[in-house]
Design an enzyme around this catalytic site. Structure first.
Site, PDB file in Angstrom:
ATOM      1  N   GLU A 192      -7.953   8.605  -2.100  1.00  0.00           N
ATOM      2  CA  GLU A 192      -6.613   8.566  -2.666  1.00  0.00           C
ATOM      3  C   GLU A 192      -6.630   8.733  -4.184  1.00  0.00           C
ATOM      4  O   GLU A 192      -7.559   8.277  -4.852  1.00  0.00           O
ATOM      5  CB  GLU A 192      -5.955   7.223  -2.342  1.00  0.00           C
ATOM      6  CG  GLU A 192      -5.789   6.990  -0.858  1.00  0.00           C
ATOM      7  CD  GLU A 192      -5.365   5.571  -0.523  1.00  0.00           C
ATOM      8  OE1 GLU A 192      -4.569   5.413   0.397  1.00  0.00           O
ATOM      9  OE2 GLU A 192      -5.827   4.627  -1.200  1.00  0.00           O
ATOM     10  N   ASP A 224      -3.398  -1.633   4.447  1.00  0.00           N
ATOM     11  CA  ASP A 224      -3.102  -0.822   3.265  1.00  0.00           C
ATOM     12  C   ASP A 224      -3.271   0.662   3.551  1.00  0.00           C
ATOM     13  O   ASP A 224      -3.569   1.447   2.675  1.00  0.00           O
ATOM     14  CB  ASP A 224      -3.999  -1.239   2.109  1.00  0.00           C
ATOM     15  CG  ASP A 224      -5.464  -1.044   2.430  1.00  0.00           C
ATOM     16  OD1 ASP A 224      -5.775  -0.674   3.575  1.00  0.00           O
ATOM     17  OD2 ASP A 224      -6.286  -1.248   1.535  1.00  0.00           O
TER      18      ASP A 224
END
Lengths: 343, 343
Positions: B60, B231
Site C-alpha cells: 500500500e 485493516d
C-alpha cells in the site's frame, strides 16, 4: 540474511551506470524492456497515478505490479522550480517482491525518468512515425530535450534535429550538448522554422497551463507528433483542431483522459492504446498522409521496466549502496525485543 | 546547495533515536503530534490508501499533504511472512516540500509504524475508554503487542495487561518483553480469560480472513474495544453483533468502509470520525455502559505526524545519513550536461 538491506542507486551511481554501459545502449535497452512490458500489458495492475496538486505543482505516486514484482515512482512536476535553480521534475522509485512485500531496489529516477521518457517516445515513433522520417522538430529545449534527440537517433535513425525554445539560452544549451552526437543540429528562431521538413514533431515544454505550442496550420499531413509536455490536468500543448485530424495513441487511457492532450476532447473520443499496436491487436500508422499523435503522459509500467533494467545491471556494475531500510528481527514477532536489545 | 541530499533514517538510527529519547516519551510525543494533526484534520488532502493486493498480501501507498508538507508511506501486510521468518508489516516513508516537490526526509517506518499505531490506539482510548479503566485485554501478541501495552501505560495510565494469543509462544515472548515495564502482566490461556475485568479490549491479530476474535457474549457493557488487526478487505476480527451494539469511531471513514470492521456493515451505518471528537465537534463516550469501538485501520495523517516528529529530532540527534537522491545540476535545464560531464 541480508533482507534488511535494500540496494540504493544514487544519482552518482546512476550516472556511472549510464557511462559504463553507454547512453545510446541504455536507451536502446530501455526501449526493448519497455516494449516487452507493453506487449504483456494485460498482466499488469494498472491505476491512474495518484496526484497531490498545489498551486505551484504536483507530487505523484505511480504504482504498478505484474504479480511478481511491484514498483512505484515518486515524481514531482513544478514548472516554477526552474526559476529557483531547481529541477522541474525529480523522481525516485522502488521495486518490491510481491510475495513478501519486501523492497528489493531503491533508485534515483530523475535521470532514469529522462531516459525512460525518451525511450518511450522513440518506441512509439518506431511504430507510428512515417517511414524514413529522419528529421525531427524538437520544441522545448529543457532538461528532457537532449534525451529525446539521442533516443530518436539510437532507435529511429534520426539524422537531423531542429531545435526551438521560447528561451534561446535553452536552445543554445541543447545545441551545445548535442554537438558531437552525430546529429545535424539546427538552431531555429521560431516553432514554424523548427517544423520545416520535419516528419516528427516533439513538443516537450513545461508550463502548467493550456498552451498552444502547435497550431493546426503547423501540422502537415503525414506527420507524427510526439506530445510529451502535456501531462497534467490543465497542461496541454496542442491546438484542439490538431486532435480532431490526428489518430491518437495513448499509454493508459484512463490516466491520459485526465492528464493528456485528450483532456481537451470528449471523454468518448476514440483513441488506441500503444500496447495494442505493439501486441498486434490494433493498427498503428496505416497510410502516409495520416497524422499520428502519441499523447504521452508517462505511465507506471515504463518506470517498472526501467527499474527492473537497473536492478538487473547491479551485479555486473556493483553500483548499489546497501541501505539498512527493513527491520528484520530474528523472531519476526519480536520487533519490540529487537528494539530493546539495541539499547 | 545540498538539496540533492536527503536525510535517511535507517532502522539502526530509528532504534538509537527511540533509546536516546526514551520509548515512553516517544509514545507520548507521538500521541501529542497525532492529536494536533487530527485537530486540524480539514486542512489535509485525504484519500484512501492505494492498495495492490495479491493472494498472499498487500502493498500500500498512503499519501497525504497539509499544503506545506507532503508525506507518504509504503507499507506491506503479508500474514504468511511470519512463517518464513519475515515481518508481517514493513514500511518506509518520505516527507517532501510541497512548494518544490523535493524530498526532505526518507525514513524506515517498520518501527515507526509500530510506535505510531500504538500511540494512535492510546490516543483514541484517552477519548473513548471508560473513566478509570486501567486493565486491558491484549489479544494477539505479535510484533505490535508490546507497543500497544506500553502506549496505554504511558498515555492512559494502564496498570494491568492480560495477554492472549493462539500461539502461547507469542504470549511468552510478549510477557518476557513486558517484564520490568511497570505493568502487571497476566498470561491467559483463552480470550475469555483475557477479557476478565478488562475495561479496554485490544485485538491485534494478523490473519487475512474474516476471523471472530471476539464474539458478542465476550463484550460487556461499558467496554472500549480497540480493534487494530482488521485493516484489509476481507480481514476482520469482531463478530457482527458487536458492531451493532457499539458506537463506532473511525479514522478516515471512506478508507475504513473498505478495510475496517465496518466492511461487515451497511455502507450507511453511522460512524463518528475520531478527529471530530478531538476537535470538539462530536461527542466521544457519553455514558458508562456504552460500548465504544475504535475501528482502527491506520491512516496517512498518523504517518505524516510521526515522520514530522522524526524530522524535527534530526538536528538534535544527528541521526540522518545523507543520501544522494536528487539530481541537482547547476543549470536545472541542463540535466543532460550534468550527466555527460560526470563521465
Amino acid at each position: 540474511m541480508t533482507l534488511n538491506l535494500v540496494p540504493f542507486v544514487s544519482v552518482d551511481a546512476m550516472m556511472r551506470l549510464v557511462h559504463r554501459i553507454g547512453i545510446e545502449t541504455v536507451l536502446r535497452d530501455l526501449t526493448a524492456e519497455i516494449e516487452a512490458d507493453f506487449r504483456r500489458w494485460p498482466e499488469f495492475d494498472k491505476t491512474p497515478r495518484i496526484a497531490s496538486h498545489s498551486d505551484v505543482g504536483v507530487i505523484e505516486l505511480m504504482p504498478t505490479s505484474d504479480g511478481q514484482t511491484y514498483g512505484f515512482k515518486y515524481v514531482n512536476g513544478h514548472p516554477s522550480n526552474m526559476k529557483r535553480g531547481l529541477q522541474t521534475v525529480t523522481a525516485f522509485g522502488l521495486l518490491a517482491d510481491v510475495a513478501t512485500g519486501y523492497p528489493v531496489l531503491l533508485s534515483e529516477m530523475t535521470i532514469l525518468t529522462a531516459l525512460r521518457t525518451a525511450a518511450t517516445s522513440a518506441m512509439a515513433a518506431k511504430w507510428l512515425a512515417p517511414a524514413g522520417a529522419d528529421c525531427m522538430a524538437l520544441i522545448g529545449n529543457g532538461a528532457q530535450a537532449e534525451f529525446q534527440a539521442l533516443a530518436f537517433r539510437a532507435i529511429c535513425g534520426l539524422r537531423e534535429v531542429r531545435l526551438y525554445d521560447i528561451d534561446p539560452a535553452a536552445t543554445e544549451k541543447c545545441a551545445r550538448n548535442l554537438a558531437g552526437s552525430g546529429l545535424k543540429v539546427i538552431f531555429c528562431r521560431t516553432a514554424e522554422e523548427a517544423i520545416l521538413g520535419a516528419g516528427i514533431i516533439t513538443t516537450v515544454t513545461a508550463d502548467k497551463n493550456h498552451a498552444t505550442i502547435l497550431n493546426d496550420n503547423m501540422v502537415g499531413n503525414g506527420v507524427h507528433i510526439n506530445g510529451v509536455g502535456g501531462d497534467c490536468p490543465g497542461k496541454t500543448e496542442l491546438a484542439q483542431p490538431i486532435l480532431h485530424r490526428a489518430d491518437i495513441f495513448t499509454e493508459y487511457t484512463p490516466q491520459t483522459r485526465i492528464e493528456g492532450e485528450i483532456q481537451q476532447l470528449d471523454p468518448n473520443h476514440p483513441v488506441t492504446e500503444l500496447w495494442e499496436v505493439i501486441a498486434g491487436r490494433a493498427p498503428g500508422r496505416t497510410h502516409p498522409t495520416q497524422v499520428t499523435l502519441f499523447d504521452s503522459v508517462g505511465f507506471a509500467i515504463e518506470d517498472f521496466a526501467a527499474l527492473r533494467y537497473v536492478l538487473a545491471r547491479l551485479p555486473e556494475t556493483g553500483l548499489g549502496q546497501m541501505l539498512d531500510m527493513i527491520a528484520d528481527p530474528d523472531d519476526p514477532r519480536d520487533l519490540y525485543g529487537m528494539l530493546m536489545r539495541a539499547a
